[in-house]
Design a protein around this motif. Structure first.
Motif, PDB file in Angstrom:
ATOM      1  N   PHE A 471       0.855  -1.097  -0.171  1.00  0.00           N
ATOM      2  CA  PHE A 471       0.125  -0.200   0.086  1.00  0.00           C
ATOM      3  C   PHE A 471       0.812   1.292  -0.213  1.00  0.00           C
ATOM      4  CE2 PHE A 471      -2.754  -3.291   1.687  1.00  0.00           C
ATOM      5  CZ  PHE A 471      -3.986  -3.159   1.216  1.00  0.00           C
ATOM      6  N   TYR A 530      -7.664   5.711   1.939  1.00  0.00           N
ATOM      7  CA  TYR A 530      -8.269   4.454   1.310  1.00  0.00           C
ATOM      8  C   TYR A 530      -9.995   4.473   1.802  1.00  0.00           C
ATOM      9  CZ  TYR A 530      -3.561   3.171  -0.102  1.00  0.00           C
ATOM     10  OH  TYR A 530      -2.285   3.111  -0.648  1.00  0.00           O
ATOM     11  N   ASN A 566       0.050  -8.290   3.666  1.00  0.00           N
ATOM     12  CA  ASN A 566      -0.200  -6.881   3.517  1.00  0.00           C
ATOM     13  C   ASN A 566       1.131  -5.954   4.092  1.00  0.00           C
ATOM     14  OD1 ASN A 566      -2.638  -7.066   2.409  1.00  0.00           O
ATOM     15  ND2 ASN A 566      -3.623  -6.228   4.190  1.00  0.00           N
ATOM     16  N   GLY A 568       2.522  -1.819   4.549  1.00  0.00           N
ATOM     17  CA  GLY A 568       2.320  -0.526   4.446  1.00  0.00           C
ATOM     18  C   GLY A 568       2.952   0.524   5.486  1.00  0.00           C
ATOM     19  N   GLY A 572      -0.238   4.301   4.243  1.00  0.00           N
ATOM     20  CA  GLY A 572      -0.438   2.718   3.572  1.00  0.00           C
ATOM     21  C   GLY A 572      -0.346   1.930   4.952  1.00  0.00           C
ATOM     22  N   ALA A 575      -3.857   1.595   5.555  1.00  0.00           N
ATOM     23  CA  ALA A 575      -4.552   0.639   4.727  1.00  0.00           C
ATOM     24  C   ALA A 575      -4.366  -0.886   5.055  1.00  0.00           C
ATOM     25  CB  ALA A 575      -4.172   1.208   3.361  1.00  0.00           C
ATOM     26  N   SER A 576      -3.234  -0.979   5.443  1.00  0.00           N
ATOM     27  CA  SER A 576      -2.860  -2.525   5.769  1.00  0.00           C
ATOM     28  C   SER A 576      -3.575  -2.952   6.739  1.00  0.00           C
ATOM     29  CB  SER A 576      -1.319  -2.474   6.212  1.00  0.00           C
ATOM     30  OG  SER A 576      -0.881  -3.853   6.414  1.00  0.00           O
TER      31      SER A 576
END
Length: 707
Positions: A471, A530, A566, A568, A572, A575-576
């Motif tokens: 991300f 996000y 994931n 980030g 990010g 978002a992870s």
């Protein structure tokens, strides 16, 4: 929280020393401390009761009009009398309503204000819960540095203009809706940091700040910038990403010392022609807007190093773009109407990379001509890397084959006979071939792009057992590509070294080199974390719809893989965690969880931020308890943080919200990992210390073994 932070480290230096001896530690561990021997000359510290008595007597004395009994009087140098003189008593009362309910005692605020008097004064009231700035602050006319970030301040009065010597003003992470007209009185102001507010307008008076060098306004609600900005002759950095700008003032060319302009994630339809007059400009980021063209004279910007016009509606680029002699990187991917790339790029000896994946209308003949022209420069040596997707390579008639260890530019399993071509897939194309929807671009109402997906496979025509979802953070570009290319080279080298070796470790290394991993790069160019835009009649429902769009795009690819990891950092990292329930393992470096108290955040309402926090915590809860709905069972979630108090608080919010007793009782795989790094750039610090690659490699091997 204070006790928890105190248990982490007594100082940044001791934390770093402890980290070098013992490495990262889990929450609750305490570094060893050397016993402290008191000197004979030291007075014992006051007891809690004595301190309370001092503050009580001070409050009573202030009420009666007498000076506080225990505050040291501040002495200031007087140029006229050539001696130190008494600065007088503090004007701020301990019972002032604006000092109540803070994270520090009222007496500490008064003390800080008192010490900030005099020439060169500095006042730091960051993150203490202020809703209003004490009036006395606006009388400190010799103040040079005022930090008010990460509070709950809703208004800065015009009295800020009294601070005629002020050079640095920090207002980030508050609830401000405007910058006051009085800012024009700050004649010496060099830097204004006001990102993460709700600012809707910037006053014309900003043009009177003639010494202004840094104007940081990311994540607000600004719809236009004043024409007077061109009067800021010393302005070097203009950062306004994640706002609602539809244009830039034509006068921007007057700020001729600008080095960096960042306006990504707005709604700008055209750049002013005067921008080409900025001969000092080194970086221009306009990703994720509505641009249909850029000025023809951009090629005359001799100092331009990086140009990012990705995710727009460009149909062409200036023919002379390659004449920008110092340009090293051009991002123009995600422009579906872009038909050609200028051949002048092949003559630019500074150019290192051009990324143009997802430009569906690129004509194959033109792409092939540019690809063949690039290697002919620099005495026949390889030219700049050019990033193309598989469909573009096919249209250009370029020969694609499986990548080998000799293909330095290969990010995945595909390579081209032209060694400077980096080949990737756009998930939309792959899905379209299966009859699915195009998930390549994420668009909002009005047709402007919010982000994109980019898929890189280890082996042509087959999915690897493990997918790494990387991300992007707030800059809006994929920032894990370099590390994951290092991981690819590392796995291949280890596979070669362990070929024929005995033991499970050698076998695992050989298998990893053979099957590898695929990568899905995901980036939110609108700087919306996000999530939704938080505006319009849809309310939170529109936010949920936007999140579902992201989730469906990720899940459409992730659902094909046995295991998903994931990754980030910062936005990010958030978002992870937000999409942890579609992964088997989520690693987040310094995420923002409670955006209401975060200093890095979008310009959204408190209601939006609370809704986001609930969605993120709920996703992590579903992931670690195995209720994600993706059939992956219980997932593992790691939140990595440095020792900066802000990041510690954000990291702790997730286990606190889920419940630490429940985590222990149910054995949930959720942990906060601390590192001796005292700033927000944790992932970068770990990479520079050669710690990040081993960490990601270990996580990958665990997922491969589980697959």
């Amino acid at each position: 929280m204070a006790a928890s932070i105190g248990a982490v480290t007594s100082s940044a230096a001791s934390a770093l020393k402890w980290g070098r001896r013992h490495g990262p530690r889990r929450r609750g561990d305490t570094p060893p401390r050397a016993p402290r021997t008191a000197r004979a000359s030291e007075a014992p510290p006051p007891s809690f009761e004595e301190t309370e008595a001092i503050l009580r007597r001070a409050s009573e004395a202030r009420t009666e009009g007498a000076p506080p009994p225990s505050f040291e009087r501040t002495m200031l140098w007087c140029d006229d009398e050539k001696k130190f003189v008494n600065a007088g008593e503090p004007q701020t009362r301990l019972d002032d309503p604006c000092l109540q309910g803070l994270t520090i005692e009222p007496g500490e605020v008064v003390s800080r204000i008192d010490k900030a008097r005099g020439k060169g004064g500095r006042l730091d009231l960051t993150g203490i819960g202020l809703t209003k700035v004490p009036d006395e602050v606006w009388t400190l006319t010799d103040l040079t540095d005022l930090q008010l970030s990460n509070n709950k301040i809703t208004r800065i009065p015009d009295d800020v203009g009294n601070l005629t010597e002020l050079e640095r003003l920090g207002l980030a992470g508050n609830r401000l809706t405007e910058i006051p007209e009085g800012i024009g009185g700050c004649e010496c102001l060099e830097g204004l940091w006001a990102h993460g507010n709700l600012i809707g307008r910037v006053p014309d008076a900003i043009g009177r700040c003639e010494r202004l060098r840094h104007l940081m306004l990311a994540g607000n609600r600004i719809r236009e910038l004043p024409a007077s900005l061109g009067d800021c002759k010393y302005l070097e950095e203009l950062s306004v990403p994640g706002n609602r700008l539809k244009s830039l003032p034509e006068t921007i060319g007057g700020a001729y010392m600008l080095r960096v302009i960042d306006v990504h994630g707005n709604r700008i339809a055209r750049l002013p022609d005067s921008i080409a007059r900025l001969k000092s400009l080194e970086e221009l980021s306009a990703q994720g807007n509505c641009l249909t063209s850029i000025p023809d004279d951009v090629g005359e910007m001799r100092r331009l190093v990086r140009l990012n016009v990705a995710e727009n509606k460009l149909s062409s680029l200036p023919k002379g773009l390659g004449d920008a002699a110092m340009m090293t990187t051009l991002w123009c991917y995600g422009n579906p109407e872009l038909r050609s790339l200028p051949m002048s790029l092949a003559k630019n000896v500074s150019l290192k990379s051009v990324w143009c994946e997802g430009c569906d209308a690129l004509e194959g003949d033109g792409v092939r001509e540019l690809v063949e022209a690039l290697p002919t420069r620099k005495g026949g040596k390889g030219g700049a890397t050019i990033g193309l997707d598989l469909a573009q390579c096919t249209r250009a008639g370029l020969k694609i084959r499986p990548a080998t260890t000799l293909d330095a530019n290969a990010a995945g399993g595909l390579a081209c006979d032209h060694p400077h071509v980096a080949v990737s897939e756009m998930p939309g194309a792959a899905e379209s071939s299966r009859g699915g929807a195009d998930s390549r671009r994420v668009e909002m109402p009005g047709g402007y792009s919010r982000g994109y997906f980019k898929h890189v496979r280890w082996t042509e025509g087959a999915d690897a057992p493990v997918l790494i979802v990387a991300f992007g953070s707030a800059p809006g570009v994929p920032n894990w590509g370099g590390l994951l290319r290092k991981l690819r080279r590392d796995l291949l080298a280890r596979g070669v070294a362990c070929a024929g070796g005995a033991g499970p470790d050698a076998a695992a290394a050989v298998e990893a080199a053979a099957v590898g991993f695929d990568v899905l790069y995901v980036a939110d160019v609108a700087r919306s974390w996000y999530h939704g835009e938080g505006i319009g009649p849809g309310g939170t429902a529109s936010n949920d719809e936007a999140e579902r769009t992201w989730r469906e795009g990720i899940g459409r690819v992730a659902g094909r893989y046995a295991r998903v990891l994931n990754l980030g950092d910062s936005m990010g990292a958030s978002a992870s965690l937000l999409f942890a329930d579609v992964a088997d393992h989520a690693i987040a470096f310094c995420p923002q969880v409670d955006l209401v108290s975060a200093s890095i955040r979008p310009g959204r309402s408190a209601r939006w931020m609370r809704h986001y926090r609930r969605a993120l915590v709920s996703a992590v809860d579903r992931a670690v308890s195995g209720r994600g709905g993706s059939g992956r069972g219980r997932s593992r979630v790691e939140i990595h943080s440095g020792t900066w108090e802000h990041d510690l608080a954000q990291a702790d919010f997730v286990p606190d919200a889920i419940g630490r007793d429940r985590i222990d009782a149910e054995g949930l795989a959720l942990e906060v990992v601390l590192h001796p790094v005292d700033n927000h750039r944790l992932a970068l610090a770990l990479e520079e210390g050669d710690e990040l690659l081993p960490m990601v490699r270990k996580a990958y091997h665990e997922q491969l073994a589980a697959a």
